[in-house]
Design a protein around this motif. Structure first.
Motif, PDB file in Angstrom:
ATOM      1  N   ASN A  59      24.473  35.719  46.350  1.00  0.00           N
ATOM      2  CA  ASN A  59      25.373  36.647  45.677  1.00  0.00           C
ATOM      3  C   ASN A  59      26.481  37.062  46.631  1.00  0.00           C
ATOM      4  O   ASN A  59      26.324  37.978  47.437  1.00  0.00           O
ATOM      5  CB  ASN A  59      24.593  37.881  45.191  1.00  0.00           C
ATOM      6  N   ASP A  61      29.549  38.057  45.605  1.00  0.00           N
ATOM      7  CA  ASP A  61      30.599  38.671  44.801  1.00  0.00           C
ATOM      8  C   ASP A  61      30.948  40.093  45.221  1.00  0.00           C
ATOM      9  O   ASP A  61      32.086  40.524  45.060  1.00  0.00           O
ATOM     10  CB  ASP A  61      30.196  38.678  43.327  1.00  0.00           C
ATOM     11  N   TYR A  62      29.982  40.852  45.740  1.00  0.00           N
ATOM     12  CA  TYR A  62      30.202  42.269  46.007  1.00  0.00           C
ATOM     13  C   TYR A  62      29.605  42.688  47.350  1.00  0.00           C
ATOM     14  O   TYR A  62      28.643  42.095  47.832  1.00  0.00           O
ATOM     15  CB  TYR A  62      29.555  43.138  44.915  1.00  0.00           C
ATOM     16  N   TYR A  86      30.731  50.271  45.443  1.00  0.00           N
ATOM     17  CA  TYR A  86      30.775  48.815  45.533  1.00  0.00           C
ATOM     18  C   TYR A  86      32.217  48.333  45.419  1.00  0.00           C
ATOM     19  O   TYR A  86      33.105  49.030  44.921  1.00  0.00           O
ATOM     20  CB  TYR A  86      29.918  48.167  44.439  1.00  0.00           C
ATOM     21  N   SER A  88      34.379  44.237  45.133  1.00  0.00           N
ATOM     22  CA  SER A  88      34.326  42.780  45.226  1.00  0.00           C
ATOM     23  C   SER A  88      34.798  42.363  46.612  1.00  0.00           C
ATOM     24  O   SER A  88      35.687  42.979  47.212  1.00  0.00           O
ATOM     25  CB  SER A  88      35.187  42.135  44.135  1.00  0.00           C
ATOM     26  N   ASP A  89      34.180  41.298  47.146  1.00  0.00           N
ATOM     27  CA  ASP A  89      34.423  40.944  48.544  1.00  0.00           C
ATOM     28  C   ASP A  89      35.406  39.799  48.743  1.00  0.00           C
ATOM     29  O   ASP A  89      35.720  39.437  49.877  1.00  0.00           O
ATOM     30  CB  ASP A  89      33.107  40.610  49.246  1.00  0.00           C
ATOM     31  N   ASP A  93      33.941  34.907  42.857  1.00  0.00           N
ATOM     32  CA  ASP A  93      34.927  34.647  41.808  1.00  0.00           C
ATOM     33  C   ASP A  93      36.025  35.716  41.742  1.00  0.00           C
ATOM     34  O   ASP A  93      37.069  35.477  41.138  1.00  0.00           O
ATOM     35  CB  ASP A  93      34.228  34.572  40.452  1.00  0.00           C
ATOM     36  N   LEU A  94      35.796  36.884  42.326  1.00  0.00           N
ATOM     37  CA  LEU A  94      36.758  37.990  42.259  1.00  0.00           C
ATOM     38  C   LEU A  94      37.500  38.139  43.580  1.00  0.00           C
ATOM     39  O   LEU A  94      36.968  37.848  44.652  1.00  0.00           O
ATOM     40  CB  LEU A  94      36.031  39.302  41.938  1.00  0.00           C
ATOM     41  N   GLU A  98      39.253  43.583  44.026  1.00  0.00           N
ATOM     42  CA  GLU A  98      39.732  43.453  42.644  1.00  0.00           C
ATOM     43  C   GLU A  98      38.948  44.356  41.706  1.00  0.00           C
ATOM     44  O   GLU A  98      39.481  44.888  40.734  1.00  0.00           O
ATOM     45  CB  GLU A  98      39.628  41.996  42.195  1.00  0.00           C
ATOM     46  N   LYS A  99      37.666  44.528  41.995  1.00  0.00           N
ATOM     47  CA  LYS A  99      36.832  45.420  41.203  1.00  0.00           C
ATOM     48  C   LYS A  99      36.098  46.365  42.137  1.00  0.00           C
ATOM     49  O   LYS A  99      35.430  45.934  43.081  1.00  0.00           O
ATOM     50  CB  LYS A  99      35.822  44.630  40.368  1.00  0.00           C
ATOM     51  N   THR A 100      36.237  47.675  41.917  1.00  0.00           N
ATOM     52  CA  THR A 100      35.597  48.686  42.753  1.00  0.00           C
ATOM     53  C   THR A 100      35.027  49.779  41.861  1.00  0.00           C
ATOM     54  O   THR A 100      35.400  49.916  40.696  1.00  0.00           O
ATOM     55  CB  THR A 100      36.595  49.319  43.742  1.00  0.00           C
TER      56      THR A 100
END
Length: 290
Positions: A59, A61-62, A86, A88-89, A93-94, A98-100
């Motif tokens: 994993n 992604d994060y 959290y 995205s790292d 895919d992100l 991009e997503k927090t």
């Protein structure tokens, strides 16, 4: 993963066999050493910790950062509260950040009751509560509320004062939430009872640990599942660069685990960082007495 062999101790270093003014939970690094021990922090002390965590090999992604505050209400009672965030790292895919968001909130309390429950054993009662919060993606949460009361016992061996043996029991009261999540391998999605035991060997800034834990949903859950887990680990309290006898606040933990349960046998290896600090020092004060 920790080293300091000097016979001298710093102002932050407790003498062998004595209570640590930072409290026993300073050494808790989840997935390396997860058990509560009885000692609490000094009255009016305010401690903070940051615990970054990156995705496993499956994993990318994060990553997440858990922030926790602990406060000594009295010399025997401490309370805690915090949240895990959290982001995205950028490896999966992100894109990076991009997503927090916020992943969970947690609260807890621990009361040291001395040897009133069992002569010659230091003991404490307490609880942990963890709730999903915000809008966490399923990859970073199990989607469950956990309220976990516990009792824990510990004592140092008279013949080997650097060695502590401990044991305890807990009840994990689980309820489902509106959040979707992923249940890790050999973890319960139902209420359960657990018993744990182990040993911690303190060698200056190195702490060697071994935990064993047996959990079951048979008594209070709606399923009939059992898990037994063994976890050896080591925690290194990284010293300051210019003074190898004094803690920097950074800790590195390395632990392995093997569990046997409804999902079969699971082997794991965890390396974790944690940063602890005294908030009063930010204002020119210190909880340590000179």
């Amino acid at each position: 993963v920790r080293s300091s062999t000097s016979p001298r101790t710093s102002a932050d270093e407790p003498a062998p066999g004595s209570a640590d003014v930072r409290g026993d939970d300073e050494l808790r690094i989840r997935d390396v050493f997860s058990s509560h021990l009885p000692n609490t922090i000094r009255e009016s002390a305010l401690r903070a910790s940051l615990h970054p965590r990156f995705g496993g090999l499956d994993n990318y992604d994060y990553f997440s950062v858990a922030a926790l505050l602990r406060y000594g209400v009295t010399s025997r009672l401490e309370i805690s509260g915090g949240a895990t965030f959290y982001a995205s790292d950028g490896i999966g895919d992100l894109g990076l950040f991009e997503k927090t968001g916020i992943m969970s909130a947690e609260f807890g309390a621990k009361l040291n009751i001395g040897d009133s429950l069992l002569p010659a054993w230091d003991s404490a009662v307490g609880f942990d509560a963890v709730f999903p919060a915000g809008t966490p993606p399923p990859k970073v949460t199990d989607g469950l509320d956990h309220v976990t009361p516990y009792v824990t016992f510990s004592r140092r061996l008279e013949s080997r004062p650097k060695m502590r043996v401990f044991w305890g029991t807990s009840v994990d009261l689980v309820s489902k939430t509106k959040f979707d999540g992923i249940i890790p391998k050999n973890k319960f999605d139902d209420s359960s009872v657990a018993a744990s035991a182990g040993v911690v060997y303190d060698q200056n800034l190195l702490h060697y640990s071994f935990e064993t834990r047996l959990g079951t949903t048979r008594w209070i859950g709606s399923t009939d599942e059992d898990v037994i887990e063994f976890r050896p680990g080591v925690i290194w309290e990284i010293p300051k660069w210019h003074d190898r006898r004094t803690r920097s606040g950074w800790m590195f933990g390395l632990g392995t685990s093997v569990s046997f349960g409804p999902d079969g046998t699971d082997l794991g290896l965890s390396g974790k960082l944690r940063f602890n600090f005294d908030i009063k020092r930010l204002f020119g004060r210190s909880e340590q007495k000179n």
